[in-house]
Design a protein around this motif. Sequence first.
Motif, mmCIF file in Angstrom:
data_model
loop_
_atom_site.group_PDB
_atom_site.id
_atom_site.type_symbol
_atom_site.label_atom_id
_atom_site.label_comp_id
_atom_site.label_asym_id
_atom_site.label_seq_id
_atom_site.Cartn_x
_atom_site.Cartn_y
_atom_site.Cartn_z
ATOM 1 N N ASP A 1 -1.869 -13.615 -1.262
ATOM 2 C CA ASP A 1 -1.215 -13.632 0.046
ATOM 3 C C ASP A 1 -1.700 -12.433 0.857
ATOM 4 O O ASP A 1 -1.611 -11.291 0.415
ATOM 5 N N ARG A 2 -2.231 -12.683 2.040
ATOM 6 C CA ARG A 2 -2.834 -11.622 2.844
ATOM 7 C C ARG A 2 -1.932 -11.159 3.981
ATOM 8 O O ARG A 2 -2.361 -10.399 4.855
ATOM 9 N N SER A 3 -0.685 -11.571 3.987
ATOM 10 C CA SER A 3 0.235 -11.129 5.027
ATOM 11 C C SER A 3 1.035 -9.922 4.531
ATOM 12 O O SER A 3 1.311 -9.793 3.343
ATOM 13 N N GLY A 4 1.378 -9.024 5.448
ATOM 14 C CA GLY A 4 2.189 -7.873 5.086
ATOM 15 C C GLY A 4 1.402 -6.794 4.367
ATOM 16 O O GLY A 4 0.183 -6.714 4.454
ATOM 17 N N LYS A 5 2.147 -5.948 3.620
ATOM 18 C CA LYS A 5 1.552 -4.832 2.903
ATOM 19 C C LYS A 5 2.127 -4.750 1.493
ATOM 20 O O LYS A 5 3.195 -5.272 1.207
ATOM 21 N N PHE A 6 1.403 -4.054 0.643
ATOM 22 C CA PHE A 6 1.937 -3.784 -0.685
ATOM 23 C C PHE A 6 3.172 -2.889 -0.559
ATOM 24 O O PHE A 6 3.229 -2.013 0.299
ATOM 25 N N ALA A 7 4.122 -3.087 -1.462
ATOM 26 C CA ALA A 7 5.351 -2.299 -1.409
ATOM 27 C C ALA A 7 5.085 -0.818 -1.672
ATOM 28 O O ALA A 7 5.766 0.049 -1.127
ATOM 29 N N ASP A 8 4.106 -0.516 -2.521
ATOM 30 C CA ASP A 8 3.784 0.871 -2.866
ATOM 31 C C ASP A 8 2.282 1.074 -2.725
ATOM 32 O O ASP A 8 1.550 1.068 -3.716
ATOM 33 N N PRO A 9 1.790 1.272 -1.499
ATOM 34 C CA PRO A 9 0.337 1.377 -1.273
ATOM 35 C C PRO A 9 -0.317 2.484 -2.082
ATOM 36 O O PRO A 9 -1.482 2.363 -2.468
ATOM 37 N N ALA A 10 0.395 3.573 -2.368
ATOM 38 C CA ALA A 10 -0.199 4.696 -3.085
ATOM 39 C C ALA A 10 -0.645 4.316 -4.489
ATOM 40 O O ALA A 10 -1.547 4.930 -5.060
ATOM 41 N N ARG A 11 -0.009 3.281 -5.052
ATOM 42 C CA ARG A 11 -0.372 2.849 -6.403
ATOM 43 C C ARG A 11 -1.690 2.073 -6.411
ATOM 44 O O ARG A 11 -2.253 1.830 -7.480
ATOM 45 N N LEU A 12 -2.155 1.656 -5.230
ATOM 46 C CA LEU A 12 -3.310 0.767 -5.170
ATOM 47 C C LEU A 12 -4.412 1.307 -4.259
ATOM 48 O O LEU A 12 -5.165 0.549 -3.672
ATOM 49 N N VAL A 13 -4.471 2.631 -4.131
ATOM 50 C CA VAL A 13 -5.541 3.232 -3.334
ATOM 51 C C VAL A 13 -6.891 2.921 -3.985
ATOM 52 O O VAL A 13 -7.055 3.042 -5.194
ATOM 53 N N CYS A 14 -7.854 2.496 -3.172
ATOM 54 C CA CYS A 14 -9.148 2.073 -3.703
ATOM 55 C C CYS A 14 -10.265 2.738 -2.905
ATOM 56 O O CYS A 14 -10.266 2.708 -1.673
ATOM 57 N N TYR A 15 -11.200 3.361 -3.635
ATOM 58 C CA TYR A 15 -12.376 3.992 -3.023
ATOM 59 C C TYR A 15 -13.573 3.080 -3.249
ATOM 60 O O TYR A 15 -13.911 2.764 -4.387
ATOM 61 N N LEU A 16 -14.194 2.649 -2.178
ATOM 62 C CA LEU A 16 -15.304 1.711 -2.250
ATOM 63 C C LEU A 16 -16.607 2.465 -2.020
ATOM 64 O O LEU A 16 -16.856 2.989 -0.932
ATOM 65 N N ALA A 17 -17.433 2.510 -3.059
ATOM 66 C CA ALA A 17 -18.699 3.232 -2.972
ATOM 67 C C ALA A 17 -19.622 2.724 -4.062
ATOM 68 O O ALA A 17 -19.176 2.189 -5.077
ATOM 69 N N SER A 18 -20.915 2.905 -3.856
ATOM 70 C CA SER A 18 -21.878 2.474 -4.865
ATOM 71 C C SER A 18 -21.824 3.399 -6.078
ATOM 72 O O SER A 18 -21.378 4.545 -6.007
ATOM 73 N N ARG A 19 -22.311 2.887 -7.191
ATOM 74 C CA ARG A 19 -22.311 3.688 -8.413
ATOM 75 C C ARG A 19 -23.180 4.940 -8.282
ATOM 76 O O ARG A 19 -22.751 6.037 -8.676
ATOM 77 N N PRO A 20 -24.423 4.853 -7.746
ATOM 78 C CA PRO A 20 -25.204 6.092 -7.589
ATOM 79 C C PRO A 20 -24.514 7.127 -6.705
ATOM 80 O O PRO A 20 -24.585 8.326 -6.966
#
Length: 251
Positions: A44-63
């Motif tokens: 479901d893509r509506s709204g937000k996660f109840a606890d966003p801090a638990r799901l922080v994601c850093y998107l970057a290449s492995r190198p």
Amino acid sequence: SSGSHILGRLFPGLLDELVADGAKLLDEGDLSCVSLRFGGHELDRSGKFADPARLVCYLASRPFLESHVRRRVSAIGNLTILDGHDVVELVAAEPDRVTGARVANRDTGEEKVLDAELVVDAMGRGARTPAFLDTLGYGRPVQDRMGAQVAYVSQLLRIPPGVLGEKVISVGPVQERPTAGAVFSYEDDTWMMTLAGLTGRQPPVDRAGMIAFAAEFALPAMLAALRAAEPLSEVHRYRYPASQWRRYDKM
């Protein structure tokens, strides 16, 4: 996000450095930034996660990530990185204890022994520990195998700004369609595309073939992004026939 939390504890300030240097960040719990479909079901893509801090994601290449970690590790005063060497064998001066490792210089072949209180084999699927244990007289661990016949291809892309509103799109296989794919936002406005096939289905490596392959499952936005993308690397193909679990616990 446990991995990033651990990195943040080990290297204070590292996560902020990643973002400052270009890594993408998902930290607001905004579900519109991700599109995930697994087993035929869409998150479901509506709204937000109840606890966003638990799901922080850093998107970057492995190198990109590894170069930042390596720079931090290299700065530790009592640590030395020995480049260009391979472990030849474990050293067991006592029958029940590994006391070091013999390493060889790849260029000269020169060998030396490094004494150690702890030796870690971090080579994953290519680990040499079974052979080392066998050489020391312990035999090899039995393996549990689950056939998968997975093949996937990956390519670094540049997607024009504004084509995709999402930062991550991932579509998993379903029973009647053993194919899958994903695009992930990376640093410097680059993206990683991965297309996968199961049970022997082989993704193509030519551009037209990959787009046709993705058209079997890709959402319109993902397909449009792939068609508009500029390739930044060669296509890399990977295969593995099975998942395996080395049962050291049963030795």
